[in-house]
Scaffold this motif. Structure first.
Motif, PDB file in Angstrom:
ATOM      1  N   UNK A   1       0.825  -1.221   0.000  1.00  0.00           N
ATOM      2  CA  UNK A   1       0.000   0.000   0.000  1.00  0.00           C
ATOM      3  C   UNK A   1       0.856   1.268   0.000  1.00  0.00           C
TER       4      UNK A   1
ATOM      5  N   UNK B   1       2.961   1.968  -4.664  1.00  0.00           N
ATOM      6  CA  UNK B   1       2.237   2.986  -5.441  1.00  0.00           C
ATOM      7  C   UNK B   1       3.213   3.824  -6.254  1.00  0.00           C
TER       8      UNK B   1
ATOM      9  N   UNK C   1     -11.766   1.046  -1.041  1.00  0.00           N
ATOM     10  CA  UNK C   1     -13.085   1.625  -0.808  1.00  0.00           C
ATOM     11  C   UNK C   1     -14.143   0.811  -1.547  1.00  0.00           C
TER      12      UNK C   1
ATOM     13  N   UNK D   1     -11.417  -1.797   9.226  1.00  0.00           N
ATOM     14  CA  UNK D   1     -10.844  -1.016   8.125  1.00  0.00           C
ATOM     15  C   UNK D   1     -10.020   0.147   8.674  1.00  0.00           C
TER      16      UNK D   1
ATOM     17  N   UNK E   1      -6.093   0.972   8.312  1.00  0.00           N
ATOM     18  CA  UNK E   1      -5.696   2.259   7.716  1.00  0.00           C
ATOM     19  C   UNK E   1      -4.802   3.056   8.656  1.00  0.00           C
TER      20      UNK E   1
ATOM     21  N   UNK F   1      -1.422  12.116   0.279  1.00  0.00           N
ATOM     22  CA  UNK F   1      -1.710  10.706  -0.034  1.00  0.00           C
ATOM     23  C   UNK F   1      -0.595   9.858   0.566  1.00  0.00           C
ATOM     24  N   UNK F   2      -0.966   8.977   1.494  1.00  0.00           N
ATOM     25  CA  UNK F   2       0.066   8.151   2.141  1.00  0.00           C
ATOM     26  C   UNK F   2      -0.054   6.678   1.771  1.00  0.00           C
ATOM     27  N   UNK F   3      -1.037   6.330   0.996  1.00  0.00           N
ATOM     28  CA  UNK F   3      -1.173   4.929   0.582  1.00  0.00           C
ATOM     29  C   UNK F   3      -2.138   4.819  -0.576  1.00  0.00           C
ATOM     30  N   UNK F   4      -1.943   3.786  -1.367  1.00  0.00           N
ATOM     31  CA  UNK F   4      -2.805   3.581  -2.533  1.00  0.00           C
ATOM     32  C   UNK F   4      -3.136   2.105  -2.656  1.00  0.00           C
ATOM     33  N   UNK F   5      -4.392   1.826  -2.989  1.00  0.00           N
ATOM     34  CA  UNK F   5      -4.706   0.430  -3.304  1.00  0.00           C
ATOM     35  C   UNK F   5      -4.151   0.185  -4.696  1.00  0.00           C
TER      36      UNK F   5
ATOM     37  N   UNK G   1      -9.865  -1.937  -8.377  1.00  0.00           N
ATOM     38  CA  UNK G   1     -10.451  -0.916  -7.492  1.00  0.00           C
ATOM     39  C   UNK G   1      -9.410   0.157  -7.252  1.00  0.00           C
TER      40      UNK G   1
ATOM     41  N   UNK H   1      -8.453   3.379  -4.763  1.00  0.00           N
ATOM     42  CA  UNK H   1      -8.678   4.235  -3.610  1.00  0.00           C
ATOM     43  C   UNK H   1      -7.334   4.663  -3.043  1.00  0.00           C
TER      44      UNK H   1
ATOM     45  N   UNK I   1     -14.559   7.888   1.591  1.00  0.00           N
ATOM     46  CA  UNK I   1     -15.348   6.660   1.742  1.00  0.00           C
ATOM     47  C   UNK I   1     -15.468   6.277   3.216  1.00  0.00           C
TER      48      UNK I   1
ATOM     49  N   UNK J   1     -10.036   7.113   3.981  1.00  0.00           N
ATOM     50  CA  UNK J   1      -9.929   6.353   2.734  1.00  0.00           C
ATOM     51  C   UNK J   1     -10.811   7.045   1.704  1.00  0.00           C
ATOM     52  N   UNK J   2     -10.222   7.408   0.559  1.00  0.00           N
ATOM     53  CA  UNK J   2     -10.987   8.097  -0.480  1.00  0.00           C
ATOM     54  C   UNK J   2     -11.173   7.185  -1.684  1.00  0.00           C
ATOM     55  N   UNK J   3     -12.399   7.137  -2.180  1.00  0.00           N
ATOM     56  CA  UNK J   3     -12.678   6.381  -3.402  1.00  0.00           C
ATOM     57  C   UNK J   3     -12.411   7.302  -4.592  1.00  0.00           C
TER      58      UNK J   3
ATOM     59  N   UNK K   1     -16.708   1.501  -9.359  1.00  0.00           N
ATOM     60  CA  UNK K   1     -18.016   1.726  -8.747  1.00  0.00           C
ATOM     61  C   UNK K   1     -18.372   3.204  -8.634  1.00  0.00           C
TER      62      UNK K   1
END
Lengths: 168, 270
Positions: A18, A22, A66, B40, B44, B113-117, B122, B124, B152, B160-162, B168
Protein backbone atom coordinates in the motif's frame (compact mmCIF):
# COMPACT_ATOMS: atom_id res chain seq x y z
CA UNK A 1 7.33 -18.16 17.08
CA UNK A 2 7.01 -19.34 13.48
CA UNK A 3 3.47 -17.93 13.34
CA UNK A 4 4.79 -14.56 14.43
CA UNK A 5 7.10 -14.60 11.44
CA UNK A 6 4.11 -15.17 9.14
CA UNK A 7 2.23 -12.33 10.83
CA UNK A 8 5.32 -10.16 10.33
CA UNK A 9 5.47 -11.13 6.63
CA UNK A 10 1.78 -10.25 6.29
CA UNK A 11 2.13 -6.83 7.97
CA UNK A 12 5.33 -5.91 6.12
CA UNK A 13 3.85 -7.16 2.83
CA UNK A 14 0.72 -5.07 3.35
CA UNK A 15 2.73 -1.95 4.14
CA UNK A 16 4.98 -2.47 1.12
CA UNK A 17 1.95 -3.09 -1.07
CA UNK A 18 0.00 0.00 0.00
CA UNK A 19 2.72 2.49 0.95
CA UNK A 20 5.65 1.72 -1.36
CA UNK A 21 4.42 0.01 -4.52
CA UNK A 22 2.24 2.99 -5.44
CA UNK A 23 5.50 4.54 -6.64
CA UNK A 24 6.14 1.53 -8.88
CA UNK A 25 2.89 1.29 -10.81
CA UNK A 26 2.99 0.77 -14.57
CA UNK A 27 -0.23 1.58 -16.44
CA UNK A 28 -1.96 1.72 -13.07
CA UNK A 29 -0.89 -1.81 -12.14
CA UNK A 30 1.48 -2.79 -9.34
CA UNK A 31 2.92 -6.21 -8.48
CA UNK A 32 0.97 -8.09 -5.83
CA UNK A 33 3.58 -8.96 -3.21
CA UNK A 34 1.00 -10.42 -0.82
CA UNK A 35 -0.02 -12.88 -3.53
CA UNK A 36 3.65 -13.74 -3.98
CA UNK A 37 3.94 -14.29 -0.23
CA UNK A 38 0.84 -16.51 -0.31
CA UNK A 39 2.39 -18.64 -3.06
CA UNK A 40 5.63 -18.98 -1.08
CA UNK A 41 3.69 -19.97 2.08
CA UNK A 42 1.69 -22.49 0.04
CA UNK A 43 4.88 -24.01 -1.43
CA UNK A 44 6.69 -24.04 1.90
CA UNK A 45 3.95 -25.21 4.23
CA UNK A 46 1.14 -26.70 2.17
CA UNK A 47 -2.45 -25.94 1.30
CA UNK A 48 -3.85 -25.28 4.77
CA UNK A 49 -1.21 -22.75 5.71
CA UNK A 50 -1.39 -21.24 2.23
CA UNK A 51 -5.15 -20.84 2.40
CA UNK A 52 -5.13 -19.32 5.90
CA UNK A 53 -2.34 -16.91 4.98
CA UNK A 54 -4.08 -16.11 1.69
CA UNK A 55 -7.39 -15.45 3.41
CA UNK A 56 -5.84 -13.08 5.95
CA UNK A 57 -3.64 -11.27 3.43
CA UNK A 58 -6.54 -10.86 0.99
CA UNK A 59 -8.79 -9.61 3.78
CA UNK A 60 -6.14 -7.07 4.80
CA UNK A 61 -5.91 -5.87 1.18
CA UNK A 62 -9.69 -5.62 0.93
CA UNK A 63 -9.76 -3.43 4.02
CA UNK A 64 -7.49 -0.89 2.32
CA UNK A 65 -9.90 -0.40 -0.58
CA UNK A 66 -13.09 1.62 -0.81
CA UNK A 67 -15.26 -1.29 -1.79
CA UNK A 68 -16.92 -4.43 -0.44
CA UNK A 69 -14.78 -6.76 1.63
CA UNK A 70 -14.22 -10.18 0.08
CA UNK A 71 -12.87 -10.29 -3.50
CA UNK A 72 -9.17 -10.33 -2.61
CA UNK A 73 -9.77 -12.62 0.37
CA UNK A 74 -11.42 -15.14 -1.96
CA UNK A 75 -8.75 -14.77 -4.66
CA UNK A 76 -5.84 -15.18 -2.24
CA UNK A 77 -7.50 -18.16 -0.48
CA UNK A 78 -7.79 -19.95 -3.81
CA UNK A 79 -4.16 -19.05 -4.59
CA UNK A 80 -3.06 -20.59 -1.26
CA UNK A 81 -4.98 -23.74 -2.17
CA UNK A 82 -3.50 -23.97 -5.68
CA UNK A 83 0.09 -23.22 -4.59
CA UNK A 84 -0.22 -25.82 -1.82
CA UNK A 85 -0.98 -28.51 -4.42
CA UNK A 86 2.75 -28.42 -5.24
CA UNK A 87 3.80 -28.61 -1.62
CA UNK A 88 4.52 -32.32 -1.80
CA UNK A 89 6.85 -31.78 -4.75
CA UNK A 90 8.25 -28.51 -3.52
CA UNK A 91 11.34 -30.09 -1.95
CA UNK A 92 12.48 -31.12 -5.42
CA UNK A 93 10.96 -28.19 -7.29
CA UNK A 94 13.50 -26.13 -9.19
CA UNK A 95 13.39 -22.38 -9.63
CA UNK A 96 11.81 -22.52 -13.07
CA UNK A 97 9.03 -24.82 -11.90
CA UNK A 98 8.39 -22.58 -8.88
CA UNK A 99 8.08 -19.64 -11.25
CA UNK A 100 5.52 -21.59 -13.27
CA UNK A 101 3.52 -22.19 -10.10
CA UNK A 102 3.61 -18.45 -9.41
CA UNK A 103 2.45 -17.59 -12.95
CA UNK A 104 -0.37 -20.14 -12.66
CA UNK A 105 -1.45 -18.85 -9.23
CA UNK A 106 -1.27 -15.23 -10.34
CA UNK A 107 -3.37 -16.07 -13.41
CA UNK A 108 -5.95 -17.88 -11.28
CA UNK A 109 -6.12 -14.90 -8.91
CA UNK A 110 -6.55 -12.31 -11.65
CA UNK A 111 -9.13 -14.52 -13.38
CA UNK A 112 -11.16 -14.73 -10.16
CA UNK A 113 -10.85 -10.97 -9.57
CA UNK A 114 -11.89 -10.14 -13.14
CA UNK A 115 -14.85 -12.52 -12.79
CA UNK A 116 -16.00 -10.85 -9.57
CA UNK A 117 -15.60 -7.31 -10.87
CA UNK A 118 -17.31 -8.17 -14.16
CA UNK A 119 -20.48 -8.67 -12.09
CA UNK A 120 -20.68 -4.90 -11.48
CA UNK A 121 -21.90 -2.73 -14.37
CA UNK A 122 -19.24 -1.22 -16.60
CA UNK A 123 -16.51 -2.91 -18.57
CA UNK A 124 -16.89 -6.58 -19.45
CA UNK A 125 -14.89 -9.63 -18.44
CA UNK A 126 -12.69 -9.60 -21.56
CA UNK A 127 -11.72 -5.98 -21.09
CA UNK A 128 -10.89 -6.58 -17.41
CA UNK A 129 -8.73 -9.55 -18.34
CA UNK A 130 -6.75 -7.62 -20.93
CA UNK A 131 -6.54 -4.26 -19.16
CA UNK A 132 -5.88 -5.34 -15.55
CA UNK A 133 -5.45 -9.09 -15.21
CA UNK A 134 -2.78 -9.71 -17.84
CA UNK A 135 -0.50 -6.80 -16.81
CA UNK A 136 -0.99 -7.85 -13.18
CA UNK A 137 0.17 -11.41 -13.92
CA UNK A 138 3.20 -10.18 -15.87
CA UNK A 139 4.26 -7.62 -13.25
CA UNK A 140 3.81 -9.96 -10.28
CA UNK A 141 5.71 -12.70 -12.12
CA UNK A 142 8.60 -10.34 -12.84
CA UNK A 143 8.88 -9.57 -9.14
CA UNK A 144 8.59 -13.31 -8.48
CA UNK A 145 11.69 -13.84 -10.60
CA UNK A 146 13.65 -11.91 -7.99
CA UNK A 147 12.29 -14.04 -5.16
CA UNK A 148 12.92 -17.39 -6.81
CA UNK A 149 16.19 -16.57 -8.55
CA UNK A 150 17.89 -14.10 -6.23
CA UNK A 151 16.82 -15.15 -2.74
CA UNK A 152 18.24 -18.31 -1.11
CA UNK A 153 16.23 -21.48 -1.71
CA UNK A 154 15.41 -21.92 1.97
CA UNK A 155 13.09 -18.91 1.67
CA UNK A 156 10.66 -20.77 -0.59
CA UNK A 157 11.51 -24.50 -0.32
CA UNK A 158 9.03 -26.84 1.40
CA UNK A 159 9.13 -27.76 5.07
CA UNK A 160 7.44 -31.06 5.97
CA UNK A 161 4.04 -30.33 7.55
CA UNK A 162 1.20 -32.65 6.62
CA UNK A 163 -1.83 -31.60 8.64
CA UNK A 164 -3.50 -28.81 10.56
CA UNK A 165 -2.10 -30.37 13.76
CA UNK A 166 1.37 -30.25 12.27
CA UNK A 167 0.85 -26.65 11.35
CA UNK A 168 -0.43 -25.63 14.76
CA UNK B 1 -13.91 -47.05 13.10
CA UNK B 2 -11.97 -43.85 12.76
CA UNK B 3 -10.38 -44.99 9.56
CA UNK B 4 -13.77 -46.06 8.21
CA UNK B 5 -15.27 -42.66 9.02
CA UNK B 6 -12.40 -40.75 7.44
CA UNK B 7 -13.00 -42.44 4.11
CA UNK B 8 -16.42 -40.74 3.93
CA UNK B 9 -15.08 -37.30 4.87
CA UNK B 10 -13.50 -34.98 2.33
CA UNK B 11 -9.79 -34.26 2.80
CA UNK B 12 -9.03 -31.67 5.44
CA UNK B 13 -7.80 -29.18 2.82
CA UNK B 14 -11.10 -29.19 0.95
CA UNK B 15 -13.06 -28.73 4.16
CA UNK B 16 -10.97 -25.70 5.12
CA UNK B 17 -11.24 -24.27 1.60
CA UNK B 18 -15.03 -24.63 1.74
CA UNK B 19 -15.13 -23.01 5.20
CA UNK B 20 -12.99 -20.06 4.09
CA UNK B 21 -15.01 -19.54 0.91
CA UNK B 22 -18.20 -19.65 2.99
CA UNK B 23 -16.65 -17.10 5.37
CA UNK B 24 -15.76 -14.78 2.47
CA UNK B 25 -19.28 -15.02 1.02
CA UNK B 26 -20.79 -14.40 4.46
CA UNK B 27 -18.53 -11.38 4.98
CA UNK B 28 -19.33 -9.96 1.54
CA UNK B 29 -23.07 -10.39 1.77
CA UNK B 30 -23.60 -9.48 5.41
CA UNK B 31 -21.18 -6.61 5.82
CA UNK B 32 -22.52 -3.16 5.16
CA UNK B 33 -20.33 -0.19 4.39
CA UNK B 34 -20.26 0.94 8.02
CA UNK B 35 -20.04 -2.46 9.72
CA UNK B 36 -16.54 -2.99 8.33
CA UNK B 37 -15.37 0.44 9.47
CA UNK B 38 -13.67 -0.63 12.77
CA UNK B 39 -11.30 -3.21 11.19
CA UNK B 40 -10.84 -1.02 8.12
CA UNK B 41 -9.87 1.98 10.24
CA UNK B 42 -7.48 -0.14 12.32
CA UNK B 43 -5.66 -1.27 9.15
CA UNK B 44 -5.70 2.26 7.72
CA UNK B 45 -4.28 3.70 10.95
CA UNK B 46 -1.36 1.28 10.73
CA UNK B 47 -0.81 2.02 7.04
CA UNK B 48 -1.02 5.79 7.55
CA UNK B 49 1.38 5.72 10.50
CA UNK B 50 4.08 3.88 8.57
CA UNK B 51 3.43 5.59 5.26
CA UNK B 52 3.81 9.18 6.48
CA UNK B 53 7.64 9.07 6.63
CA UNK B 54 7.70 7.29 3.25
CA UNK B 55 5.55 10.02 1.73
CA UNK B 56 7.81 12.63 3.36
CA UNK B 57 10.94 11.09 1.86
CA UNK B 58 9.29 10.90 -1.54
CA UNK B 59 8.36 14.58 -1.24
CA UNK B 60 11.99 15.52 -0.56
CA UNK B 61 13.17 13.48 -3.52
CA UNK B 62 10.72 15.13 -5.90
CA UNK B 63 11.11 18.65 -4.51
CA UNK B 64 13.34 19.97 -7.29
CA UNK B 65 11.11 18.69 -10.07
CA UNK B 66 7.98 19.98 -8.32
CA UNK B 67 9.60 23.36 -7.77
CA UNK B 68 10.35 23.80 -11.48
CA UNK B 69 6.84 22.69 -12.38
CA UNK B 70 5.28 25.09 -9.86
CA UNK B 71 7.33 28.03 -11.16
CA UNK B 72 6.08 27.34 -14.67
CA UNK B 73 2.52 26.97 -13.41
CA UNK B 74 2.81 30.15 -11.37
CA UNK B 75 3.79 32.21 -14.39
CA UNK B 76 0.87 30.73 -16.30
CA UNK B 77 -1.57 31.44 -13.46
CA UNK B 78 -0.44 35.04 -13.03
CA UNK B 79 -1.41 35.69 -16.62
CA UNK B 80 -4.68 33.83 -16.28
CA UNK B 81 -5.44 35.59 -13.00
CA UNK B 82 -5.24 38.98 -14.68
CA UNK B 83 -7.72 37.83 -17.29
CA UNK B 84 -10.05 36.33 -14.65
CA UNK B 85 -9.95 39.49 -12.57
CA UNK B 86 -11.44 41.31 -15.54
CA UNK B 87 -14.08 38.62 -15.96
CA UNK B 88 -14.88 38.67 -12.24
CA UNK B 89 -15.41 42.40 -12.25
CA UNK B 90 -17.73 42.05 -15.19
CA UNK B 91 -19.50 39.12 -13.51
CA UNK B 92 -20.05 41.13 -10.32
CA UNK B 93 -21.55 43.98 -12.28
CA UNK B 94 -23.93 41.62 -14.07
CA UNK B 95 -24.82 39.81 -10.83
CA UNK B 96 -25.62 43.11 -9.22
CA UNK B 97 -27.86 43.93 -12.15
CA UNK B 98 -29.68 40.60 -11.80
CA UNK B 99 -29.71 40.72 -7.94
CA UNK B 100 -27.96 37.31 -7.69
CA UNK B 101 -26.72 36.26 -4.24
CA UNK B 102 -23.01 35.51 -3.86
CA UNK B 103 -22.16 31.79 -3.56
CA UNK B 104 -20.27 30.67 -0.51
CA UNK B 105 -16.62 30.09 -1.43
CA UNK B 106 -15.45 26.49 -0.99
CA UNK B 107 -13.32 25.64 2.04
CA UNK B 108 -10.51 23.13 1.52
CA UNK B 109 -8.49 20.93 3.86
CA UNK B 110 -5.15 19.87 2.38
CA UNK B 111 -4.25 16.18 2.65
CA UNK B 112 -1.30 14.06 1.73
CA UNK B 113 -1.71 10.71 -0.03
CA UNK B 114 0.07 8.15 2.14
CA UNK B 115 -1.17 4.93 0.58
CA UNK B 116 -2.81 3.58 -2.53
CA UNK B 117 -4.71 0.43 -3.30
CA UNK B 118 -2.57 -0.95 -6.09
CA UNK B 119 -5.06 -3.48 -7.39
CA UNK B 120 -6.14 -2.48 -10.86
CA UNK B 121 -9.79 -3.34 -10.34
CA UNK B 122 -10.45 -0.92 -7.49
CA UNK B 123 -8.93 2.48 -6.93
CA UNK B 124 -8.68 4.23 -3.61
CA UNK B 125 -6.11 6.24 -1.67
CA UNK B 126 -5.31 6.61 2.02
CA UNK B 127 -5.13 10.25 3.20
CA UNK B 128 -3.33 11.48 6.32
CA UNK B 129 -6.23 13.58 7.65
CA UNK B 130 -9.55 12.59 9.16
CA UNK B 131 -12.04 13.67 11.78
CA UNK B 132 -9.25 15.63 13.49
CA UNK B 133 -9.58 18.15 10.62
CA UNK B 134 -13.36 18.11 10.59
CA UNK B 135 -13.77 15.68 7.70
CA UNK B 136 -16.82 13.48 7.13
CA UNK B 137 -17.80 10.69 4.78
CA UNK B 138 -18.67 11.62 1.19
CA UNK B 139 -16.80 14.93 1.17
CA UNK B 140 -15.39 15.60 -2.33
CA UNK B 141 -11.65 15.27 -2.90
CA UNK B 142 -9.99 17.45 -5.54
CA UNK B 143 -6.52 18.11 -6.88
CA UNK B 144 -5.25 21.28 -8.52
CA UNK B 145 -6.43 19.88 -11.87
CA UNK B 146 -9.94 18.81 -10.91
CA UNK B 147 -12.20 16.34 -9.12
CA UNK B 148 -10.44 13.25 -7.79
CA UNK B 149 -13.09 11.37 -5.77
CA UNK B 150 -14.84 11.37 -2.42
CA UNK B 151 -14.18 10.22 1.13
CA UNK B 152 -15.35 6.66 1.74
CA UNK B 153 -14.33 6.04 5.34
CA UNK B 154 -13.03 8.59 7.83
CA UNK B 155 -10.96 7.76 10.90
CA UNK B 156 -9.46 10.06 13.50
CA UNK B 157 -6.25 10.93 11.69
CA UNK B 158 -6.63 9.11 8.38
CA UNK B 159 -9.27 8.48 5.79
CA UNK B 160 -9.93 6.35 2.73
CA UNK B 161 -10.99 8.10 -0.48
CA UNK B 162 -12.68 6.38 -3.40
CA UNK B 163 -11.21 7.71 -6.66
CA UNK B 164 -13.22 8.54 -9.76
CA UNK B 165 -11.20 5.83 -11.49
CA UNK B 166 -12.86 3.20 -9.29
CA UNK B 167 -15.25 1.02 -11.25
CA UNK B 168 -18.02 1.73 -8.75
CA UNK B 169 -17.72 5.54 -8.87
CA UNK B 170 -20.29 7.68 -10.76
CA UNK B 171 -20.62 11.48 -10.91
CA UNK B 172 -23.44 13.64 -12.16
CA UNK B 173 -21.81 15.96 -14.68
CA UNK B 174 -22.50 18.81 -17.08
CA UNK B 175 -20.83 20.04 -20.26
CA UNK B 176 -19.67 23.51 -19.26
CA UNK B 177 -20.35 25.19 -22.61
CA UNK B 178 -23.74 23.75 -23.59
CA UNK B 179 -25.02 22.80 -20.07
CA UNK B 180 -25.88 19.27 -21.29
CA UNK B 181 -25.99 16.86 -18.32
CA UNK B 182 -24.92 13.23 -18.05
CA UNK B 183 -23.20 10.73 -15.79
CA UNK B 184 -19.44 10.20 -15.75
CA UNK B 185 -17.86 6.83 -15.07
CA UNK B 186 -14.33 5.56 -15.47
CA UNK B 187 -13.05 3.00 -17.94
CA UNK B 188 -9.49 3.36 -16.66
CA UNK B 189 -7.26 6.08 -15.23
CA UNK B 190 -6.88 7.92 -18.53
CA UNK B 191 -10.33 7.40 -20.02
CA UNK B 192 -13.75 8.39 -18.66
CA UNK B 193 -17.14 8.13 -20.34
CA UNK B 194 -19.96 10.68 -20.18
CA UNK B 195 -23.11 8.58 -20.37
CA UNK B 196 -26.86 9.15 -20.62
CA UNK B 197 -26.41 12.03 -23.07
CA UNK B 198 -29.06 11.87 -25.83
CA UNK B 199 -27.95 11.73 -29.45
CA UNK B 200 -27.90 15.12 -31.17
CA UNK B 201 -27.10 16.90 -27.88
CA UNK B 202 -24.63 19.75 -28.24
CA UNK B 203 -21.29 18.18 -27.26
CA UNK B 204 -18.02 18.82 -29.09
CA UNK B 205 -14.47 17.58 -28.78
CA UNK B 206 -12.60 19.92 -26.43
CA UNK B 207 -15.65 20.75 -24.28
CA UNK B 208 -14.92 20.88 -20.56
CA UNK B 209 -17.05 18.63 -18.35
CA UNK B 210 -17.70 19.71 -14.75
CA UNK B 211 -19.78 18.49 -11.81
CA UNK B 212 -23.42 19.39 -12.32
CA UNK B 213 -24.37 20.16 -8.72
CA UNK B 214 -27.61 18.22 -9.24
CA UNK B 215 -26.71 15.97 -6.31
CA UNK B 216 -25.68 17.35 -2.90
CA UNK B 217 -22.50 15.22 -2.97
CA UNK B 218 -20.39 17.43 -5.25
CA UNK B 219 -20.61 21.21 -5.59
CA UNK B 220 -21.18 22.45 -9.14
CA UNK B 221 -18.31 23.47 -11.39
CA UNK B 222 -15.53 21.11 -10.30
CA UNK B 223 -13.65 20.10 -13.44
CA UNK B 224 -13.81 16.39 -14.29
CA UNK B 225 -12.26 16.22 -17.73
CA UNK B 226 -12.29 17.29 -21.37
CA UNK B 227 -14.25 15.65 -24.19
CA UNK B 228 -11.82 13.74 -26.39
CA UNK B 229 -14.21 11.87 -28.69
CA UNK B 230 -17.91 12.05 -29.58
CA UNK B 231 -19.67 9.26 -31.43
CA UNK B 232 -23.31 8.68 -32.37
CA UNK B 233 -22.61 5.34 -34.02
CA UNK B 234 -23.58 3.13 -31.09
CA UNK B 235 -27.12 1.70 -31.18
CA UNK B 236 -29.62 3.13 -28.72
CA UNK B 237 -30.66 6.58 -27.63
CA UNK B 238 -27.40 7.87 -26.25
CA UNK B 239 -24.07 9.13 -27.57
CA UNK B 240 -20.70 7.63 -26.69
CA UNK B 241 -18.63 10.47 -25.25
CA UNK B 242 -15.03 9.83 -24.17
CA UNK B 243 -13.32 12.16 -21.71
CA UNK B 244 -9.70 12.75 -20.83
CA UNK B 245 -9.66 13.09 -17.03
CA UNK B 246 -8.51 16.42 -15.68
CA UNK B 247 -6.63 14.94 -12.71
CA UNK B 248 -3.49 12.87 -13.13
CA UNK B 249 -4.47 9.80 -11.11
CA UNK B 250 -1.07 8.21 -11.54
CA UNK B 251 0.66 11.02 -9.69
CA UNK B 252 -1.61 11.89 -6.78
CA UNK B 253 0.53 13.13 -3.91
CA UNK B 254 -1.34 16.06 -2.37
CA UNK B 255 -5.08 16.61 -2.61
CA UNK B 256 -7.70 18.93 -1.11
CA UNK B 257 -10.86 17.84 0.66
CA UNK B 258 -13.82 20.15 0.07
CA UNK B 259 -15.44 20.79 3.45
CA UNK B 260 -18.51 22.81 2.48
CA UNK B 261 -20.41 21.44 -0.48
CA UNK B 262 -23.64 23.24 0.19
CA UNK B 263 -25.43 20.08 1.36
CA UNK B 264 -25.25 17.73 4.32
CA UNK B 265 -22.49 15.33 3.37
CA UNK B 266 -22.98 13.02 6.33
CA UNK B 267 -26.56 12.25 5.45
CA UNK B 268 -25.84 11.29 1.85
CA UNK B 269 -25.54 7.62 0.97
CA UNK B 270 -24.41 6.88 -2.60
Amino acid sequence: MKYLSYVAVLVVGLLVQVALLRFATVLGVAPNVLLLATVVVGLRRGQIAGMLFGFLSGLALDLTTATLVGPSALGHTIVGFVAGLWYGYSVGLNRGASMMVLVLCSSVHEFVMAGIHALTPGAGFGFLLLRWALPGVVYTSLVGLMVFFLLPEKVWRARPVTSLRGLL
Amino acid sequence: MRRGLSTFLPPQEYTILALLVFLVVALTTSSTRTSMDPPRLAVLALVAKVSRPVAQIHEWLTLRRDNAELRRLNAQLVLENARLAEARAENERLRALLAFTEQTPLRFVPARVVGTSTQGFVNSVVLDVGRNKGLHKNMPVVSAEGLVGKLYTVGHGQSLAQLLTDRNARVSARVQRSRVTGIVRSVHSTLFLLEQVPKRADVQVGDVVVTSGLTPLFPPGLKIGTVSEVSEDAPGLFMTISLTPAADFGRLEEVLVVCNTGGSTEAVRP
